[in-house]
Scaffold this motif. Sequence first.
Motif, PDB file in Angstrom:
ATOM      1  N   PHE A   9     -35.651  -0.080  56.396  1.00 27.91           N
ATOM      2  CA  PHE A   9     -35.758  -0.689  55.040  1.00 27.91           C
ATOM      3  C   PHE A   9     -37.277  -1.378  54.944  1.00 27.91           C
ATOM      4  N   ARG A  10     -37.528  -2.179  55.923  1.00 26.45           N
ATOM      5  CA  ARG A  10     -39.057  -2.862  55.937  1.00 26.45           C
ATOM      6  C   ARG A  10     -39.880  -1.840  55.925  1.00 26.45           C
ATOM      7  N   LYS A  11     -40.001  -0.737  56.599  1.00 26.85           N
ATOM      8  CA  LYS A  11     -40.885   0.325  56.559  1.00 26.85           C
ATOM      9  C   LYS A  11     -41.023   0.851  55.146  1.00 26.85           C
ATOM     10  N   MET A  12     -39.864   1.208  54.409  1.00 26.52           N
ATOM     11  CA  MET A  12     -40.062   1.535  53.018  1.00 26.52           C
ATOM     12  C   MET A  12     -40.608   0.875  52.076  1.00 26.52           C
ATOM     13  N   LEU A  13     -40.140  -0.521  52.431  1.00 23.39           N
ATOM     14  CA  LEU A  13     -40.378  -1.459  51.280  1.00 23.39           C
ATOM     15  C   LEU A  13     -42.111  -1.837  51.284  1.00 23.39           C
ATOM     16  N   ALA A  14     -42.511  -1.707  52.618  1.00 18.42           N
ATOM     17  CA  ALA A  14     -44.169  -1.981  52.892  1.00 18.42           C
ATOM     18  C   ALA A  14     -44.866  -0.745  52.092  1.00 18.42           C
ATOM     19  N   ALA A  15     -44.218   0.341  52.220  1.00 21.20           N
ATOM     20  CA  ALA A  15     -45.011   1.369  51.582  1.00 21.20           C
ATOM     21  C   ALA A  15     -44.756   1.555  50.165  1.00 21.20           C
ATOM     22  N   ALA A  16     -43.873   0.700  49.576  1.00 21.48           N
ATOM     23  CA  ALA A  16     -43.457   0.649  47.972  1.00 21.48           C
ATOM     24  C   ALA A  16     -44.422  -0.448  47.383  1.00 21.48           C
ATOM     25  N   SER A  17     -45.108  -1.327  48.135  1.00 18.28           N
ATOM     26  CA  SER A  17     -45.763  -2.324  47.583  1.00 18.28           C
ATOM     27  C   SER A  17     -46.975  -2.053  47.221  1.00 18.28           C
ATOM     28  N   THR A  18     -47.294  -1.968  45.896  1.00 16.17           N
ATOM     29  CA  THR A  18     -48.692  -1.699  45.517  1.00 16.17           C
ATOM     30  C   THR A  18     -49.425  -2.806  44.716  1.00 16.17           C
ATOM     31  N   PRO A  19     -50.521  -2.755  44.486  1.00 10.61           N
ATOM     32  CA  PRO A  19     -51.406  -3.692  43.554  1.00 10.61           C
ATOM     33  C   PRO A  19     -50.859  -3.897  42.147  1.00 10.61           C
ATOM     34  N   GLU A  20     -49.949  -2.906  41.625  1.00  9.07           N
ATOM     35  CA  GLU A  20     -49.531  -2.729  40.296  1.00  9.07           C
ATOM     36  C   GLU A  20     -48.262  -3.243  40.273  1.00  9.07           C
ATOM     37  N   ARG A  21     -47.390  -3.489  41.355  1.00  7.97           N
ATOM     38  CA  ARG A  21     -46.093  -3.974  41.228  1.00  7.97           C
ATOM     39  C   ARG A  21     -45.785  -5.418  41.891  1.00  7.97           C
ATOM     40  N   VAL A  22     -44.775  -5.909  41.288  1.00  5.91           N
ATOM     41  CA  VAL A  22     -44.300  -7.154  41.761  1.00  5.91           C
ATOM     42  C   VAL A  22     -42.766  -7.143  42.242  1.00  5.91           C
ATOM     43  N   ILE A  23     -42.593  -7.246  43.468  1.00  2.23           N
ATOM     44  CA  ILE A  23     -41.211  -7.297  44.270  1.00  2.23           C
ATOM     45  C   ILE A  23     -40.613  -8.679  44.527  1.00  2.23           C
ATOM     46  N   ILE A  24     -39.480  -8.991  44.000  1.00  4.97           N
ATOM     47  CA  ILE A  24     -39.062 -10.206  44.524  1.00  4.97           C
ATOM     48  C   ILE A  24     -37.647  -9.919  45.249  1.00  4.97           C
ATOM     49  N   ILE A  25     -37.502 -10.500  46.539  1.00  5.70           N
ATOM     50  CA  ILE A  25     -36.307 -10.451  47.467  1.00  5.70           C
ATOM     51  C   ILE A  25     -35.813 -11.740  47.448  1.00  5.70           C
ATOM     52  N   SER A  26     -34.657 -11.743  46.923  1.00  7.40           N
ATOM     53  CA  SER A  26     -33.755 -13.007  47.282  1.00  7.40           C
ATOM     54  C   SER A  26     -32.991 -12.815  48.664  1.00  7.40           C
ATOM     55  N   THR A  27     -33.011 -13.717  49.564  1.00  8.90           N
ATOM     56  CA  THR A  27     -32.446 -13.523  50.921  1.00  8.90           C
ATOM     57  C   THR A  27     -32.063 -14.638  51.479  1.00  8.90           C
ATOM     58  N   HIS A  28     -31.160 -14.659  52.379  1.00  7.46           N
ATOM     59  CA  HIS A  28     -30.798 -15.674  53.278  1.00  7.46           C
ATOM     60  C   HIS A  28     -31.429 -15.335  54.766  1.00  7.46           C
ATOM     61  N   GLN A  29     -31.482 -13.975  54.999  1.00  9.89           N
ATOM     62  CA  GLN A  29     -31.801 -13.400  55.918  1.00  9.89           C
ATOM     63  C   GLN A  29     -33.311 -13.364  56.199  1.00  9.89           C
ATOM     64  N   VAL A  30     -33.859 -14.484  56.520  1.00 16.31           N
ATOM     65  CA  VAL A  30     -35.473 -14.589  56.294  1.00 16.31           C
ATOM     66  C   VAL A  30     -35.852 -14.126  57.405  1.00 16.31           C
ATOM     67  N   ARG A  31     -35.298 -13.814  58.724  1.00 19.36           N
ATOM     68  CA  ARG A  31     -36.007 -13.445  59.906  1.00 19.36           C
ATOM     69  C   ARG A  31     -36.172 -11.612  59.550  1.00 19.36           C
ATOM     70  N   ASP A  32     -35.259 -11.042  58.738  1.00 20.47           N
ATOM     71  CA  ASP A  32     -35.413  -9.723  58.640  1.00 20.47           C
ATOM     72  C   ASP A  32     -36.662  -9.528  57.702  1.00 20.47           C
ATOM     73  N   LEU A  33     -37.198 -10.189  56.888  1.00 24.58           N
ATOM     74  CA  LEU A  33     -38.443  -9.839  56.061  1.00 24.58           C
ATOM     75  C   LEU A  33     -39.718 -10.902  56.016  1.00 24.58           C
ATOM     76  N   GLU A  34     -39.440 -11.744  57.222  1.00 21.63           N
ATOM     77  CA  GLU A  34     -40.865 -12.504  57.337  1.00 21.63           C
ATOM     78  C   GLU A  34     -42.159 -11.913  57.367  1.00 21.63           C
ATOM     79  N   ALA A  35     -42.104 -10.672  57.959  1.00 24.25           N
ATOM     80  CA  ALA A  35     -43.330  -9.971  58.213  1.00 24.25           C
ATOM     81  C   ALA A  35     -43.827  -9.232  56.844  1.00 24.25           C
ATOM     82  N   LEU A  36     -42.871  -9.250  55.889  1.00 23.67           N
ATOM     83  CA  LEU A  36     -43.391  -8.494  54.674  1.00 23.67           C
ATOM     84  C   LEU A  36     -43.686  -9.245  53.548  1.00 23.67           C
ATOM     85  N   ILE A  37     -43.104 -10.624  53.471  1.00 23.54           N
ATOM     86  CA  ILE A  37     -43.429 -11.451  52.462  1.00 23.54           C
ATOM     87  C   ILE A  37     -44.645 -11.916  52.407  1.00 23.54           C
ATOM     88  N   ASN A  38     -45.420 -11.989  51.294  1.00 20.53           N
ATOM     89  CA  ASN A  38     -46.672 -12.478  51.261  1.00 20.53           C
ATOM     90  C   ASN A  38     -46.619 -13.309  49.787  1.00 20.53           C
TER      91      ASN A  38
END
Length: 278
Positions: A170-199
């Motif tokens: 999922f992290r791999k796919m989400l990283a590939a989906a991020s583009t300058p034209e998109r905004v992605i918001i992820i609500s999560t309690h599992q912060v360790r799962d997504l720390e490396a992706l969130i900017n």
Amino acid sequence: MDDMISLKNVSFKYRRSAPCVLDAIDLDLESGLIYGLLGKNGEGKTTLFRLIAGLNPAFSGEVMIMGHDPFKREPSLMGELFLVPEEIYFPSLKALEYAKYYGAFYPHFSMDDFLANMSEFEVPEHQPLSNMSQGQRKKAYMSFALACHTRILLMDEPTNGLDIPSKVKFRKMLAAASTPERVIIISTHQVRDLEALINGVIVLDQHKIVLCADTDRLLERFVFGELGADEVPVFKEETHRGMRGVGVRVNTPKQSLAELDLELLFEAATQGGLAENL
């Protein structure tokens, strides 16, 4: 860049006499970032998603998404916005049938990408969705959501129910989906799962937004983890590894994104002092 998502003094309550679920929210988000939406249970994260997606009207204030009122449910906007809820319910269709039918509502939907995502997640596209486990259904739904290539993607607790290999994919796919034209918001309690992706980080506390900032700005301003003698602590806690926390950076070199600790950041933001030092 123009704001993709703009909320001005927005409040929401389910009844006029009820307390606010969201209270005087101001939020302006540009494209190009993956935001982590953090908050304790009951703070209004899912409600915020429903307001952005046009599923609920604001009690007061103004919600504008790509220049449109989402509650009017204009097809041109709905085709550019996708919400992945925490609990997913499907009609009695096979995954491939679902994609063929509902993909028509999204102008940028790619069947090739849907099938590639399903293959990556190892979910059979010919299996009835109603017969899948909750984890498999979530992977099928996220496969579809990513294949729609909407400019706004909202995901509510997407890693709940996923096993470790699926989280990596999922992290791999989400990283590939991020583009300058998109905004992605992820609500999560599992912060360790997504720390490396969130900017970008949004923190809700007491039904208000207490922090909205990009991670580059946070890393420029603060130190996370072990604090040096020069850093002024904003938040600190005693752990088995010694004293750790968040401090105003003075002489310490800027840390990498991998060193950003979202759990410490959340505690600092909700206990006060962090936003004032940005």
